[in-house]
Motif scaffolding. Structure first.
Motif, PDB file in Angstrom:
ATOM      1  N   ARG A 257      23.989  50.850 -17.166  1.00 16.71           N
ATOM      2  CA  ARG A 257      23.570  49.538 -16.664  1.00 16.71           C
ATOM      3  C   ARG A 257      24.777  48.647 -16.391  1.00 16.71           C
ATOM      4  N   MET A 258      25.761  48.744 -17.281  1.00 16.59           N
ATOM      5  CA  MET A 258      26.974  47.957 -17.076  1.00 16.59           C
ATOM      6  C   MET A 258      27.659  48.372 -15.775  1.00 16.59           C
ATOM      7  N   LEU A 259      27.711  49.700 -15.533  1.00 17.83           N
ATOM      8  CA  LEU A 259      28.312  50.183 -14.293  1.00 17.83           C
ATOM      9  C   LEU A 259      27.533  49.691 -13.076  1.00 17.83           C
ATOM     10  N   GLN A 260      26.201  49.694 -13.203  1.00 17.13           N
ATOM     11  CA  GLN A 260      25.375  49.213 -12.092  1.00 17.13           C
ATOM     12  C   GLN A 260      25.627  47.729 -11.826  1.00 17.13           C
ATOM     13  N   GLU A 261      25.756  46.962 -12.924  1.00 13.53           N
ATOM     14  CA  GLU A 261      26.024  45.535 -12.763  1.00 13.53           C
ATOM     15  C   GLU A 261      27.391  45.309 -12.131  1.00 13.53           C
ATOM     16  N   ILE A 262      28.377  46.099 -12.604  1.00 12.54           N
ATOM     17  CA  ILE A 262      29.721  45.977 -12.032  1.00 12.54           C
ATOM     18  C   ILE A 262      29.707  46.351 -10.558  1.00 12.54           C
ATOM     19  N   GLN A 263      28.969  47.438 -10.249  1.00 13.28           N
ATOM     20  CA  GLN A 263      28.862  47.862  -8.852  1.00 13.28           C
ATOM     21  C   GLN A 263      28.223  46.763  -8.011  1.00 13.28           C
ATOM     22  N   GLY A 264      27.175  46.137  -8.579  1.00 13.26           N
ATOM     23  CA  GLY A 264      26.512  45.050  -7.861  1.00 13.26           C
ATOM     24  C   GLY A 264      27.437  43.865  -7.647  1.00 13.26           C
ATOM     25  N   LEU A 265      28.228  43.542  -8.689  1.00 10.90           N
ATOM     26  CA  LEU A 265      29.184  42.440  -8.556  1.00 10.90           C
ATOM     27  C   LEU A 265      30.245  42.757  -7.514  1.00 10.90           C
ATOM     28  N   ALA A 266      30.709  44.017  -7.531  1.00 11.78           N
ATOM     29  CA  ALA A 266      31.736  44.417  -6.562  1.00 11.78           C
ATOM     30  C   ALA A 266      31.211  44.321  -5.140  1.00 11.78           C
ATOM     31  N   GLU A 267      29.948  44.728  -4.951  1.00 11.27           N
ATOM     32  CA  GLU A 267      29.376  44.728  -3.607  1.00 11.27           C
ATOM     33  C   GLU A 267      29.168  43.317  -3.075  1.00 11.27           C
ATOM     34  N   SER A 268      28.941  42.366  -3.977  1.00 13.49           N
ATOM     35  CA  SER A 268      28.674  40.993  -3.531  1.00 13.49           C
ATOM     36  C   SER A 268      29.853  40.052  -3.764  1.00 13.49           C
ATOM     37  N   SER A 269      30.957  40.586  -4.280  1.00 15.01           N
ATOM     38  CA  SER A 269      32.096  39.736  -4.630  1.00 15.01           C
ATOM     39  C   SER A 269      32.793  39.169  -3.396  1.00 15.01           C
ATOM     40  N   ARG A 275      39.557  51.099  -4.813  1.00 21.62           N
ATOM     41  CA  ARG A 275      40.108  52.155  -5.659  1.00 21.62           C
ATOM     42  C   ARG A 275      40.914  53.100  -4.775  1.00 21.62           C
ATOM     43  N   PHE A 276      42.073  53.513  -5.297  1.00 18.39           N
ATOM     44  CA  PHE A 276      42.939  54.452  -4.592  1.00 18.39           C
ATOM     45  C   PHE A 276      43.261  55.619  -5.506  1.00 18.39           C
ATOM     46  N   ASP A 277      43.468  56.810  -4.928  1.00 15.29           N
ATOM     47  CA  ASP A 277      43.909  57.936  -5.743  1.00 15.29           C
ATOM     48  C   ASP A 277      45.434  57.962  -5.801  1.00 15.29           C
ATOM     49  N   GLY A 278      45.985  58.982  -6.468  1.00 22.16           N
ATOM     50  CA  GLY A 278      47.426  59.055  -6.651  1.00 22.16           C
ATOM     51  C   GLY A 278      48.197  59.228  -5.359  1.00 22.16           C
ATOM     52  N   LYS A 279      47.518  59.677  -4.296  1.00 19.38           N
ATOM     53  CA  LYS A 279      48.172  59.837  -2.993  1.00 19.38           C
ATOM     54  C   LYS A 279      47.928  58.633  -2.091  1.00 19.38           C
ATOM     55  N   MET A 280      47.462  57.548  -2.720  1.00 16.78           N
ATOM     56  CA  MET A 280      47.234  56.266  -2.034  1.00 16.78           C
ATOM     57  C   MET A 280      46.161  56.357  -0.957  1.00 16.78           C
ATOM     58  N   ARG A 281      45.161  57.224  -1.210  1.00 18.98           N
ATOM     59  CA  ARG A 281      44.009  57.294  -0.310  1.00 18.98           C
ATOM     60  C   ARG A 281      42.900  56.410  -0.862  1.00 18.98           C
ATOM     61  N   LEU A 282      42.213  55.726   0.023  1.00 25.23           N
ATOM     62  CA  LEU A 282      41.152  54.812  -0.384  1.00 25.23           C
ATOM     63  C   LEU A 282      39.929  55.605  -0.850  1.00 25.23           C
ATOM     64  N   LEU A 283      39.497  55.355  -2.088  1.00 26.54           N
ATOM     65  CA  LEU A 283      38.300  56.006  -2.629  1.00 26.54           C
ATOM     66  C   LEU A 283      37.078  55.100  -2.529  1.00 26.54           C
ATOM     67  N   TYR A 284      37.316  53.805  -2.629  1.00 24.12           N
ATOM     68  CA  TYR A 284      36.208  52.845  -2.561  1.00 24.12           C
ATOM     69  C   TYR A 284      36.752  51.506  -2.086  1.00 24.12           C
ATOM     70  N   GLY A 285      35.985  50.846  -1.249  1.00 24.55           N
ATOM     71  CA  GLY A 285      36.313  49.494  -0.829  1.00 24.55           C
ATOM     72  C   GLY A 285      35.034  48.689  -0.720  1.00 24.55           C
ATOM     73  N   ASN A 286      35.031  47.480  -1.262  1.00 24.17           N
ATOM     74  CA  ASN A 286      33.800  46.687  -1.227  1.00 24.17           C
ATOM     75  C   ASN A 286      33.607  46.040   0.149  1.00 24.17           C
ATOM     76  N   PRO A 287      32.432  45.496   0.414  1.00 29.44           N
ATOM     77  CA  PRO A 287      32.145  44.925   1.740  1.00 29.44           C
ATOM     78  C   PRO A 287      33.151  43.867   2.187  1.00 29.44           C
ATOM     79  N   PHE A 288      33.694  43.078   1.240  1.00 27.38           N
ATOM     80  CA  PHE A 288      34.643  42.037   1.629  1.00 27.38           C
ATOM     81  C   PHE A 288      35.902  42.656   2.237  1.00 27.38           C
TER      82      PHE A 288
END
Length: 505
Positions: A257-269, A275-288
């Motif tokens: 639930r905490m992860l879901q809330e964090i995900q929700g906050l990230a999506e609306s922030s 998030r990037f991996d060690g090779k500097m590839r984008l793993l996640y980016g929020n709508p903003f």
């Protein structure tokens, strides 16, 4: 005797290992069945002998003697009397005895009818089963899992120790009570009927191999547990009981639930989250972030920083920040400007190997403008205070100096370093001046109100007169923390007033 023998022949068809009848305790008849009755123990070879003397005394068993003599003394009987004894030829055996006094019609002489069943195998099997059940119950009580049983009415019939600790109920409190309404609420968070779930487990237990259920503690607290059902059926195949084997997953559910809330906050922030991996590839980016890049998430996920379409200068700045975070492993903070906005970026490694990173970027444009304006104001104010002919100084509640401006230093001949942390008394000021400032400053501290005083000071430039505003300064709690004194030189005015007064007189 013929009637008695007929009776004995009749009962000899019953599943007993050996049967005797005898007068008092003297052997009168013996039916040789199995190993208890060798031919040497037949009544023909042992006329008038006590049963205790048969087979070289192997039947001289204290428990048997006590039971038989009790029948004689009290004219009573016994049923299913258990006797355990070691026989020389066959070893240790367990026998079930049934005995009573009988007599033939018209005869005064009484006999004791004794039926002996070799119950060794049955009783040993029962004992092993009881021992096995005892060990199983001991294991169930110590295992760190929810183990409970409920019958076809949904009522609890067993509740192990771990379940007691988890739900806060003792087994005694719950035995015979329905699960729903005690450890399970009548409806779950989504309004589903939990009684229907119990009925479903009884009707189709195979469908409840893995089930997650919301539970309720005795104190009203919420728990989550994952369980499976194993049914017990009667001879007709009907489910009579369900065994529940479950695990407490409350922590896991709260984390989800905490992860879901964090995900929700990230999506609306309104801030950038990525998030990037060690090779500097984008793993996640929020709508903003997607709005800033002007691209969809599918277009940029998996791309390196250089492929995101940012200006070359900003790309190099972000790349350098990620490389530094990867090398140092600590939280890295930097500031970057994008599309006319200023962002404060924080990069955090997600693991010890630093193979992935979280990036947070907060828009601090307005704050930056305010900070810049504040710095300008502070500089301007400092310039005014340091160059004004007016006196500025600040005292704390203990009347120690915490700030003095250059004008006050020049008038007194003391440096700022000499003032800070000292009172007027410690600085050797005249007694009249010490008492004056104690009274004036304390009035502002106690009342919390600004007031105006006039004072004179013997300075390096002679006697000077000042009009001072004493301003209380408050801390967050509302108490006066310091007093600020702003004093203007009114010597010329005082001299004019004195001259006018002299002329009039």
């Amino acid at each position: 005797m013929k009637m008695m023998r007929g009776y004995l022949r009749k009962i000899s068809s019953q599943p007993y290992a050996c049967r005797y009848w005898y007068s008092t305790v003297t052997c009168g008849w013996c039916l040789p069945v199995r190993h208890f009755t060798p031919s040497s123990m037949s009544p023909e070879r042992n006329p008038g002998k006590l049963i205790y003397e048969l087979g070289n005394g192997q039947w001289n068993i204290p428990q048997l003697r006590e039971a038989l003599e009790k029948i004689i003394r009290q004219d009573s009987h016994f049923d299913d009397y258990e006797v355990e004894h070691s026989f020389p030829s066959i070893g240790r055996r367990i026998m079930m005895l049934n005995g009573r006094q009988v007599s033939e019609a018209g005869e005064r002489k009484k006999f004791i009818l004794l039926a002996i069943e070799d119950a060794t195998d049955r009783i040993m099997a029962k004992r092993k089963l009881q021992e096995s059940e005892k060990k199983f119950r001991g294991f169930i009580q110590t295992i760190n899992s929810i183990i409970l049983r409920f019958n076809n009415e949904g009522k609890i019939t067993f509740f192990n120790h771990f379940s007691e600790q988890l739900f806060g109920y003792s087994e005694k409190e719950l035995l015979g009570k329905p699960m729903v309404g005690t450890i399970i609420p009548e409806k779950d968070e989504e309004g589903r009927d939990q009684q229907a779930m119990v009925r479903g487990a009884l009707e189709h237990p195979e469908q409840y191999y893995v089930k997650q259920t919301e539970g309720r503690k005795k104190d009203g607290g919420k728990v989550w547990f994952q369980w499976s059902a194993k049914e017990t059926r009667d001879e007709r195949g009907n489910v009579t009981e369900i065994l529940v084997d479950g695990n407490d997953i409350t922590g896991e559910m709260e984390y989800r639930r905490m992860l879901q809330e964090i995900q929700g906050l990230a999506e609306s922030s309104p801030d950038i989250m990525a998030r990037f991996d060690g090779k500097m590839r984008l793993l996640y980016g929020n709508p903003f972030l997607m709005r800033i890049l002007g691209r969809s998430r599918n277009e940029v996920v998996g791309k390196t920083i250089r492929e995101l379409g940012l200006p070359a200068e900003k790309t190099a700045q972000l790349e350098a920040a990620l490389l530094k975070a990867k090398g140092e492993g600590d939280r890295l903070k930097t500031v970057i400007e994008l599309q006319g906005h200023v962002y404060r970026i924080q990069i955090v490694a997600e693991d010890k190997q630093r193979q992935s990173f979280k990036l947070y970027a907060a828009d601090i444009t307005d704050r930056k403008r305010m900070e810049d304006a504040l710095r300008r104001n502070e500089y301007e104010l400092k310039s005014v205070v340091e160059n004004t002919p007016d006196i500025y100084f600040r005292m704390n509640r203990q009347l120690q100096y915490v700030f003095v401006n250059p004008t006050y230093e020049k008038l007194t001949g003391l440096t700022k370093e000499q003032f800070i942390g000292k009172t007027n008394s410690q600085l050797g000021m005249p007694r009249q001046m010490v008492e004056f400032w104690q009274s004036a400053a304390q009035e502002a501290i106690v009342s919390g109100k600004e007031h105006i005083v006039e004072f004179e000071i013997s300075s390096l430039f002679g006697k000077r007169y000042y009009s001072a505003r004493i301003i209380p300064e408050f801390e967050k709690s509302g108490l006066v923390e310091t007093v600020l004194v702003v004093a203007r030189d009114i010597t010329d005015r005082k001299q004019i007033e004195e001259e006018l007064a002299s002329t009039r007189s």
